[in-house]
Each structure stands twice: as structure tokens, then as C-alpha cells.
Design a protein around this motif. Structure first.
Motif, short mmCIF file in Angstrom:
data_model
loop_
_atom_site.label_atom_id
_atom_site.label_comp_id
_atom_site.label_asym_id
_atom_site.label_seq_id
_atom_site.Cartn_x
_atom_site.Cartn_y
_atom_site.Cartn_z
N MET A 1 0.82 -1.18 0.00
CA MET A 1 0.00 0.00 0.00
C MET A 1 0.87 1.25 0.00
SD MET A 1 -2.93 1.10 2.72
CE MET A 1 -1.96 1.80 4.01
N LEU B 1 2.46 1.82 -3.48
CA LEU B 1 1.47 2.31 -4.46
C LEU B 1 1.12 3.76 -4.18
CD1 LEU B 1 -1.00 -0.70 -4.78
CD2 LEU B 1 0.45 0.25 -6.57
N ARG B 2 0.96 4.09 -2.92
CA ARG B 2 0.63 5.47 -2.54
C ARG B 2 1.73 6.41 -2.98
NH1 ARG B 2 2.14 8.49 1.45
NH2 ARG B 2 2.97 6.84 2.78
N GLU C 1 -0.01 0.90 7.40
CA GLU C 1 1.25 0.87 6.65
C GLU C 1 2.40 0.34 7.50
OE1 GLU C 1 2.27 4.59 4.83
OE2 GLU C 1 0.77 4.34 3.25
N ILE D 1 -9.76 -2.66 3.07
CA ILE D 1 -8.86 -2.95 1.95
C ILE D 1 -9.51 -2.47 0.66
CG2 ILE D 1 -7.86 -4.80 0.53
CD1 ILE D 1 -7.40 -6.34 3.17
N ALA E 1 -8.07 0.43 -1.74
CA ALA E 1 -7.84 0.11 -3.15
C ALA E 1 -8.56 1.12 -4.04
CB ALA E 1 -8.29 -1.31 -3.46
N LEU F 1 -6.70 4.27 -4.16
CA LEU F 1 -5.48 4.15 -4.96
C LEU F 1 -5.78 3.93 -6.44
CD1 LEU F 1 -3.41 1.86 -2.58
CD2 LEU F 1 -2.87 4.23 -3.19
N ALA G 1 -8.76 -4.45 -5.25
CA ALA G 1 -8.36 -4.90 -3.91
C ALA G 1 -7.38 -6.07 -4.00
CB ALA G 1 -9.58 -5.29 -3.09
N THR H 1 -5.00 -6.48 -5.95
CA THR H 1 -3.64 -5.98 -6.15
C THR H 1 -2.95 -5.77 -4.81
OG1 THR H 1 -4.28 -4.88 -8.19
CG2 THR H 1 -2.27 -4.10 -7.14
N LEU H 2 -3.66 -5.22 -3.86
CA LEU H 2 -3.08 -5.02 -2.53
C LEU H 2 -2.80 -6.35 -1.85
CD1 LEU H 2 -5.25 -2.07 -1.19
CD2 LEU H 2 -2.95 -1.96 -2.14
N ARG I 1 0.27 -8.25 -3.54
CA ARG I 1 1.55 -7.65 -3.16
C ARG I 1 1.91 -8.01 -1.73
NH1 ARG I 1 3.02 -2.09 -5.87
NH2 ARG I 1 2.37 -2.55 -7.97
N GLU I 2 0.94 -8.01 -0.85
CA GLU I 2 1.21 -8.30 0.57
C GLU I 2 1.59 -9.76 0.76
OE1 GLU I 2 1.92 -7.75 4.46
OE2 GLU I 2 1.49 -6.19 3.01
#
Length: 72
Positions: free
Chosen positions: A1, A4-5, A30, A41, A45, A48, A52, A54-55, A58-59
Motif C-alpha cells: 500500500m 502504491l501510494r 502501513e 482494503i 484500493a 489508490l 483490492a 492488487t493489494l 503484493r502483501e
């Protein structure tokens, strides 16, 4: 997150506004100091401009190459 932010040039305050959440809550998420619900979430998302999943991908995988991970 956080990555991406940063890529989108958003401050925590702006993402919080776009997501309808509190900035201190986002900050704690974060830093992995706060658990997060699926609803939040989805809200983050949306703020961003990503899905969702995608988050989550990645995690779970700790990777920025989401397309490569989902193609496997």
C-alpha cells in the motif's frame, strides 16, 4: 500500500480522504501495527485506483510484479 501510494504521489492524508478513512489508521496499517478489514482494503484500493486483489497479492507475495504473479 505504501509503495502504491508513493508511486501515485499521494500523501497519507490525501489517501485517507479518498478512501474515507482516518489518516492515523492508514499510517498504522502501513506500519503493520493495525489489522485491516476486507471492507477497508476495498476502500483503500478504491482510493489508490486499483483492485483490492492488487493489494492482497503484493502483501502475500511481497512483490511489485503483480502481473507475473497472477500469470503463474
Amino acid at each position: 500500500m505504501r509503495r502504491l501510494r508513493a508511486e501515485r504521489g499521494l500523501s497519507q492524508e490525501r489517501l485517507a480522504f479518498e478512501s474515507g478513512l482516518n489518516r492515523t489508521y492508514l499510517s498504522a496499517v502501513e506500519r503493520s501495527e493495525q489489522n485491516i478489514s476486507l471492507d477497508n482494503i476495498a476502500r483503500i484500493a478504491g482510493g489508490l485506483g486499483v483492485e483490492a486483489s492488487t493489494l492482497l497479492v503484493r502483501e502475500i507475495h511481497g512483490s511489485d510484479n503483480v502481473q507475473e504473479l497472477t500469470a503463474e
